[in-house]
Design a protein around this motif. Structure first.
Motif, PDB file in Angstrom:
ATOM      1  N   ASP A  16     -65.369 -16.828 -66.499  1.00  0.00           N
ATOM      2  CA  ASP A  16     -66.445 -16.866 -67.493  1.00  0.00           C
ATOM      3  C   ASP A  16     -67.648 -16.043 -67.038  1.00  0.00           C
ATOM      4  O   ASP A  16     -68.235 -15.283 -67.829  1.00  0.00           O
ATOM      5  N   LEU A  17     -68.033 -16.192 -65.778  1.00  0.00           N
ATOM      6  CA  LEU A  17     -69.193 -15.463 -65.271  1.00  0.00           C
ATOM      7  C   LEU A  17     -68.922 -13.964 -65.206  1.00  0.00           C
ATOM      8  O   LEU A  17     -69.796 -13.147 -65.529  1.00  0.00           O
ATOM      9  N   ILE A  18     -67.726 -13.591 -64.792  1.00  0.00           N
ATOM     10  CA  ILE A  18     -67.387 -12.170 -64.723  1.00  0.00           C
ATOM     11  C   ILE A  18     -67.355 -11.563 -66.122  1.00  0.00           C
ATOM     12  O   ILE A  18     -67.928 -10.485 -66.362  1.00  0.00           O
ATOM     13  N   ASN A  19     -66.712 -12.227 -67.059  1.00  0.00           N
ATOM     14  CA  ASN A  19     -66.648 -11.692 -68.420  1.00  0.00           C
ATOM     15  C   ASN A  19     -68.015 -11.614 -69.065  1.00  0.00           C
ATOM     16  O   ASN A  19     -68.270 -10.721 -69.888  1.00  0.00           O
ATOM     17  N   ALA A  20     -68.900 -12.520 -68.688  1.00  0.00           N
ATOM     18  CA  ALA A  20     -70.248 -12.521 -69.270  1.00  0.00           C
ATOM     19  C   ALA A  20     -71.061 -11.294 -68.865  1.00  0.00           C
ATOM     20  O   ALA A  20     -72.061 -10.971 -69.514  1.00  0.00           O
ATOM     21  N   THR A  21     -70.631 -10.599 -67.816  1.00  0.00           N
ATOM     22  CA  THR A  21     -71.361  -9.397 -67.397  1.00  0.00           C
ATOM     23  C   THR A  21     -71.130  -8.232 -68.353  1.00  0.00           C
ATOM     24  O   THR A  21     -71.895  -7.255 -68.343  1.00  0.00           O
ATOM     25  N   GLY A  22     -70.064  -8.297 -69.133  1.00  0.00           N
ATOM     26  CA  GLY A  22     -69.736  -7.196 -70.026  1.00  0.00           C
ATOM     27  C   GLY A  22     -68.881  -6.120 -69.381  1.00  0.00           C
ATOM     28  O   GLY A  22     -68.453  -5.182 -70.065  1.00  0.00           O
ATOM     29  N   LYS A  23     -68.621  -6.218 -68.075  1.00  0.00           N
ATOM     30  CA  LYS A  23     -67.755  -5.257 -67.395  1.00  0.00           C
ATOM     31  C   LYS A  23     -66.372  -5.864 -67.227  1.00  0.00           C
ATOM     32  O   LYS A  23     -66.238  -7.007 -66.784  1.00  0.00           O
ATOM     33  N   SER A  24     -65.360  -5.108 -67.580  1.00  0.00           N
ATOM     34  CA  SER A  24     -63.989  -5.583 -67.461  1.00  0.00           C
ATOM     35  C   SER A  24     -63.530  -5.471 -66.012  1.00  0.00           C
ATOM     36  O   SER A  24     -63.470  -4.373 -65.450  1.00  0.00           O
ATOM     37  N   ILE A  25     -63.235  -6.608 -65.394  1.00  0.00           N
ATOM     38  CA  ILE A  25     -62.859  -6.679 -63.986  1.00  0.00           C
ATOM     39  C   ILE A  25     -61.448  -7.238 -63.871  1.00  0.00           C
ATOM     40  O   ILE A  25     -61.131  -8.284 -64.459  1.00  0.00           O
ATOM     41  N   LEU A  26     -60.598  -6.571 -63.113  1.00  0.00           N
ATOM     42  CA  LEU A  26     -59.255  -7.071 -62.824  1.00  0.00           C
ATOM     43  C   LEU A  26     -59.370  -8.227 -61.829  1.00  0.00           C
ATOM     44  O   LEU A  26     -59.930  -8.070 -60.749  1.00  0.00           O
ATOM     45  N   ILE A  27     -58.841  -9.404 -62.194  1.00  0.00           N
ATOM     46  CA  ILE A  27     -59.001 -10.616 -61.392  1.00  0.00           C
ATOM     47  C   ILE A  27     -57.667 -11.055 -60.814  1.00  0.00           C
ATOM     48  O   ILE A  27     -56.701 -11.275 -61.544  1.00  0.00           O
ATOM     49  N   GLU A  28     -57.630 -11.186 -59.479  1.00  0.00           N
ATOM     50  CA  GLU A  28     -56.455 -11.733 -58.802  1.00  0.00           C
ATOM     51  C   GLU A  28     -56.736 -13.157 -58.343  1.00  0.00           C
ATOM     52  O   GLU A  28     -57.701 -13.420 -57.634  1.00  0.00           O
ATOM     53  N   ASN A  29     -55.876 -14.060 -58.728  1.00  0.00           N
ATOM     54  CA  ASN A  29     -55.892 -15.452 -58.277  1.00  0.00           C
ATOM     55  C   ASN A  29     -55.033 -15.540 -57.021  1.00  0.00           C
ATOM     56  O   ASN A  29     -53.806 -15.480 -57.085  1.00  0.00           O
ATOM     57  N   CYS A  30     -55.674 -15.703 -55.871  1.00  0.00           N
ATOM     58  CA  CYS A  30     -54.964 -15.784 -54.593  1.00  0.00           C
ATOM     59  C   CYS A  30     -55.020 -17.211 -54.045  1.00  0.00           C
ATOM     60  O   CYS A  30     -55.476 -17.454 -52.935  1.00  0.00           O
ATOM     61  N   HIS A  31     -54.579 -18.166 -54.864  1.00  0.00           N
ATOM     62  CA  HIS A  31     -54.590 -19.581 -54.471  1.00  0.00           C
ATOM     63  C   HIS A  31     -53.232 -20.049 -53.976  1.00  0.00           C
ATOM     64  O   HIS A  31     -52.966 -21.246 -53.938  1.00  0.00           O
ATOM     65  N   TRP A  32     -52.355 -19.116 -53.609  1.00  0.00           N
ATOM     66  CA  TRP A  32     -51.079 -19.432 -52.941  1.00  0.00           C
ATOM     67  C   TRP A  32     -50.174 -20.358 -53.748  1.00  0.00           C
ATOM     68  O   TRP A  32     -49.450 -21.196 -53.195  1.00  0.00           O
ATOM     69  N   GLY A  33     -50.233 -20.239 -55.067  1.00  0.00           N
ATOM     70  CA  GLY A  33     -49.397 -21.070 -55.921  1.00  0.00           C
ATOM     71  C   GLY A  33     -49.975 -22.422 -56.255  1.00  0.00           C
ATOM     72  O   GLY A  33     -49.318 -23.227 -56.933  1.00  0.00           O
TER      73      GLY A  33
END
Length: 291
Positions: free
Chosen positions: A171-188
């Protein structure tokens, strides 16, 4: 034997940021270099990605030309310590992430260097070599401010620290208006369902090591997600490629892969539509020739 998995692309609700319509391809530092990184090394790997030294069908071609366009830094950029009354590990008392400037003197220069080469630049968060306990709103917000302010285009969010709310990150990243590729590295440990996937690709398992047993174990971890939970915008990911990564940060756990094992590893990741994230020394001509 190797079991081949075919993914069924029934679409789930994924993050609406326009990223990862196909599995992401790029390079990240951890599997070979671990915490032995600095700004000049990352820039040199960017140079290696775009170098046209090898022919494909008679044409000089770079890894970038083949689709490997995001170069990411994993960990070890933080000045780990204890800050303020709350003794944050790598955020100051105002929640701002603290960079070890002796190794990374100018992130803006580094990301601009990537952009000038036609690459995108990746950052890394929620970890200071697996030590951090800040989970306040101010730390999330200041991390996102830094991500955007430094000019990064993608981010890998680890599971080591306390900032584990991936919906908040998204939510915070999208609110910036810049499209950011997000990797979830929570090991499953944090995975999508049919209506929720606030990231672009997600780890299905723990860290892969440069050994064939580890590669196969990680490959098998995508099975529970192979029908409907790995789709454009939300890809299942059994971790980075270990091709060319012998003697990595795992020490004896990283003996390396034979040529045949490496081909099997690479091919299997392709078959299951995994993101393809290299981690070898792109300036080692012997290894890059094999890849």
């Amino acid at each position: 034997g190797v079991f081949i998995l075919f993914l069924n692309f029934d679409f789930i609700f994924s993050i609406d940021n326009g990223k990862a319509r196909t599995p992401p391809m790029g390079w990240r530092s951890w599997n070979l270099f671990g915490d032995n990184v600095n700004q000049e090394l990352i820039k040199s790997q960017m140079d290696g990605i775009v170098a046209r030294k090898r022919e494909v069908d008679g044409v000089l071609t770079s890894l970038f030309d083949l689709g490997y366009n995001d170069v990411g830094l994993d960990d070890a950029w933080q000045l780990c310590g204890h800050y303020g009354d709350k003794r944050y590990t790598y955020h100051n008392e105002n929640g701002v992430p603290v960079v070890v400037t002796s190794l990374f003197p100018n992130f803006n220069e580094m990301t601009q260097y990537a952009h000038d080469l036609g690459l995108t630049a990746g950052w890394y968060g929620n970890n200071c070599i697996c030590e951090d306990h800040c989970s306040t709103d101010e730390c999330y917000q200041e991390d996102v401010n830094a991500l955007i302010g430094y000019g990064f285009d993608s981010v890998k969010l680890d599971g080591c620290g306390k900032q584990l709310d991936l919906q908040k990150w998204s939510d915070l990243i999208n609110a910036t208006g810049k499209s950011i590729l997000i990797e979830n590295c929570h090991w499953g440990m944090t995975v999508p369902n049919e209506t929720w996937c606030p990231w672009n690709y997600y780890r299905t398992c723990g860290d892969v090591r440069a050994s064939y047993d580890s590669v196969i174990n990680n490959l098998m971890s995508v099975i529970p997600f192979s029908k409907g939970l790995s789709t454009p915008g939300c890809w299942a990911y059994p971790d980075m490629l270990e091709v060319g990564c012998a003697d990595g940060p795992g020490g004896a756990l990283d003996p390396g892969l034979s040529y045949t094992e490496a081909r099997t590893h690479f091919g299997a990741w392709c078959i299951v539509s995994s993101p393809l994230i290299l981690s070898h020394d792109t300036n080692n001509d012997t290894i890059t020739d094999e890849i």
